[in-house]
Design a protein around this motif. Structure first.
Motif, PDB file in Angstrom:
ATOM      1  N   GLN A 209     -11.304  -4.799-102.178  1.00 33.24           N
ATOM      2  CA  GLN A 209      -9.862  -5.323-101.455  1.00 33.24           C
ATOM      3  C   GLN A 209      -9.157  -4.430-100.399  1.00 33.24           C
ATOM      4  O   GLN A 209      -8.767  -4.986 -99.159  1.00 33.24           O
ATOM      5  CB  GLN A 209      -8.664  -5.364-102.543  1.00 33.24           C
ATOM      6  N   PHE A 210      -9.986  -3.192-100.160  1.00 33.17           N
ATOM      7  CA  PHE A 210      -9.845  -2.611 -99.013  1.00 33.17           C
ATOM      8  C   PHE A 210     -11.251  -1.591 -98.699  1.00 33.17           C
ATOM      9  O   PHE A 210     -12.374  -1.801 -98.872  1.00 33.17           O
ATOM     10  CB  PHE A 210      -9.308  -1.268 -99.595  1.00 33.17           C
TER      11      PHE A 210
ATOM     12  N   GLU B 201      -2.129  -7.940-105.986  1.00 31.84           N
ATOM     13  CA  GLU B 201      -3.068  -8.916-106.447  1.00 31.84           C
ATOM     14  C   GLU B 201      -4.298  -8.084-106.611  1.00 31.84           C
ATOM     15  O   GLU B 201      -5.045  -8.065-108.650  1.00 31.84           O
ATOM     16  CB  GLU B 201      -4.247  -9.486-104.684  1.00 31.84           C
ATOM     17  N   ARG B 202      -4.480  -6.823-106.333  1.00 37.15           N
ATOM     18  CA  ARG B 202      -5.597  -5.973-107.007  1.00 37.15           C
ATOM     19  C   ARG B 202      -4.917  -5.156-108.334  1.00 37.15           C
ATOM     20  O   ARG B 202      -6.300  -4.778-108.804  1.00 37.15           O
ATOM     21  CB  ARG B 202      -5.710  -4.744-104.946  1.00 37.15           C
TER      22      ARG B 202
ATOM     23  N   LYS C 216     -16.748 -10.763-103.288  1.00 38.54           N
ATOM     24  CA  LYS C 216     -16.158  -9.162-102.081  1.00 38.54           C
ATOM     25  C   LYS C 216     -16.548  -8.106-102.710  1.00 38.54           C
ATOM     26  O   LYS C 216     -17.040  -8.202-104.175  1.00 38.54           O
ATOM     27  CB  LYS C 216     -14.503  -9.956-102.771  1.00 38.54           C
TER      28      LYS C 216
ATOM     29  N   TYR D 106      -0.712  -7.629-101.914  1.00 39.36           N
ATOM     30  CA  TYR D 106      -1.804  -7.508-101.959  1.00 39.36           C
ATOM     31  C   TYR D 106      -2.092  -6.399-103.276  1.00 39.36           C
ATOM     32  O   TYR D 106      -2.841  -6.329-103.530  1.00 39.36           O
ATOM     33  CB  TYR D 106      -1.982  -6.976-100.513  1.00 39.36           C
ATOM     34  N   HIS D 107      -1.168  -5.428-102.351  1.00 39.31           N
ATOM     35  CA  HIS D 107      -1.317  -4.586-104.107  1.00 39.31           C
ATOM     36  C   HIS D 107      -1.218  -4.799-105.384  1.00 39.31           C
ATOM     37  O   HIS D 107      -1.856  -4.447-106.037  1.00 39.31           O
ATOM     38  CB  HIS D 107      -0.032  -2.912-103.866  1.00 39.31           C
TER      39      HIS D 107
ATOM     40  N   LYS E 255      -8.571  -8.331 -93.178  1.00 43.62           N
ATOM     41  CA  LYS E 255      -7.430  -8.832 -94.433  1.00 43.62           C
ATOM     42  C   LYS E 255      -6.212  -9.851 -93.380  1.00 43.62           C
ATOM     43  O   LYS E 255      -6.272  -9.441 -92.728  1.00 43.62           O
ATOM     44  CB  LYS E 255      -6.703  -7.733 -95.367  1.00 43.62           C
TER      45      LYS E 255
ATOM     46  N   ASP F  79      -5.847  -7.417-110.988  1.00 43.55           N
ATOM     47  CA  ASP F  79      -7.410  -7.690-111.849  1.00 43.55           C
ATOM     48  C   ASP F  79      -7.658  -6.389-111.785  1.00 43.55           C
ATOM     49  O   ASP F  79      -8.630  -6.429-112.670  1.00 43.55           O
ATOM     50  CB  ASP F  79      -7.735  -7.864-110.071  1.00 43.55           C
TER      51      ASP F  79
END
Lengths: 155, 254
Positions: free
Chosen positions: A130-131, B140-141, A127, B137-138, A153, B144
């Motif tokens: 994530q975006f 998770e990011r 990765k 999802y937010h 995704k 991290d």
């Protein structure tokens, strides 16, 4: 044109030719954003759902549908946006997933990460972020061929 | 004339104003983030948040029934009409504060939207189900990133700890309780926010532990944003930017 003989499946077929504005290799039907179609003489109703709540392509998708169905002879094109049930990548067609991969975008996987590089098919991927360039994608990289690629995704 | 459901409107404004103001703050990073990937991630997060806002404020406008739209609510209200928690309106300051704030907010939104899925109000439930996918999802990011920077270099750890110390007194407002909260609980529209405090505490403490960050022990909590009684000086400046088009050209449309 007289639309009285037009069937619902004909309308689905026409909608299946409208490309997604952000990923034009797949259609809005492949993507699963068209949820329902009904036809009544000169009137057609289409229900669509956004992929992400802030998806900026919804307006363009709406305009494309209206333009397409008006050009096919419908006098009244009624569009409704529904958020429930919420869109999921499970609604993406198998054809859509295959088209994505041949275009260089890894298809969504239930495990939450791409299963292979869409270029060289290696399973050694990592990765980057994530975006990606649209709300529905993340950025990945192949550690074999070193090509970066986008991953659709899974939600 | 039927009576306006003021508690429901108040509740919906609180749900919509948090992602609106945080979404605007986050969008301020567009073109300025420390790396291209982060820039894109922040802009996408902002887009999700503003998308969620549209859903909540559309419903608020419908319940209000006064002919206003979601855009009117976003762009034609002034400071004291806003019902966001104070944490989301404070300036970004740096990437550390932006990400710690996103994490503290996401750690609240995930259990909160999870409980709202079971709301007795179908629209609230539908919006929660849609928004939760994005909030997960937010989280998770942001968790991290909090771990990567907290457990990073001495400098990054220091910046993250400074951000956490600044934001911590703003976190208690998530769990505020007034007549609106009680009315929502009574009608099974939403539980009392305090009911998810344990879940928030546990998500936050486990992430902070891994990130080598220490939560301040002072229980003091700023408040006034979610009730609209007392916003910080920063919200007015934010609105002046966010609403500039409608202030300069009232009624302008695309």
């Amino acid at each position: 044109m007289n639309t009285t003989a037009v069937t619902v499946s004909q309308v689905w077929q026409w909608l299946g030719e409208i490309p997604d504005p952000e990923i034009p290799v797949i259609s809005i039907v492949d993507l699963g954003v068209v949820r329902d179609v009904s036809v009544q003489e000169n009137k057609v109703s289409v229900v669509i759902t956004p992929t992400y709540s802030g998806c900026p392509a919804m307006r363009e998708i709406t305009e494309h549908i209206t333009k397409e169905l008006t050009s096919r002879g419908f006098e009244d094109v009624n569009l409704e946006t529904r958020i429930a049930p919420a869109w999921t990548t499970d609604w993406m067609s198998a054809t859509g997933k295959a088209k994505l991969e041949s275009y260089g975008i890894a298809a969504p996987q239930a495990k939450g990460s791409p299963n292979r590089c869409p270029q060289c098919k290696s399973t050694d991927v990592e990765k980057i972020s994530q975006f990606g360039s649209t709300p529905c994608k993340a950025q990945w990289r192949c550690t074999d061929c070193l090509e970066p690629f986008e991953y659709f995704k899974c939600i | 004339m039927s009576q306006v459901d003021s508690h429901l409107i108040e509740f919906l404004l609180r749900q919509g104003d948090n992602p609106l103001i945080l979404g605007h703050r986050t969008s301020e990073w567009c073109g300025h983030a420390p790396a291209l990937e982060e820039d894109i991630a922040l802009a996408n997060t902002a887009l999700d948040l503003i998308g969620q806002t549209q859903l909540w404020l559309s419903y608020a406008a419908e319940v209000e029934g006064g002919g206003r739209s979601n855009n009117d609510l976003a762009f034609l209200r002034d400071v004291y009409d806003f019902r966001n928690v104070l944490m989301v309106e404070v300036p970004n300051e740096d990437f550390a504060r932006t990400m710690v704030r996103q994490f503290l907010f996401d750690a609240f939104q995930v259990p909160w939207l999870t409980t709202l899925q079971a709301s007795s109000d179908q629209r609230v439930s539908d919006i929660a189900i849609k928004s939760l996918k994005e909030a997960l999802y937010h989280l998770e990011r942001s968790s991290d990133t909090v771990i990567a920077l907290g457990d990073g270099t001495e400098l990054s750890n220091d910046r993250m700890q400074t951000a956490l110390n600044y934001l911590w007194p703003y976190s208690g407002e998530f769990f505020g309780e007034d007549d609106t909260d009680k009315a929502m609980e009574k009608r099974d529209i939403a539980p009392l926010p305090v009911s998810i405090r344990e879940t928030w505490n546990s998500t936050v403490s486990s992430t902070l532990d891994t990130a080598n960050l220490i939560a301040p022990s002072d229980p003091f909590a700023h408040s006034g944003g979610r009730t609209g009684v007392r916003h910080t000086e920063h919200l007015g400046h934010l609105l002046a930017t966010m609403q500039t088009l409608q202030r300069s050209h009232p009624g302008a449309q695309w």
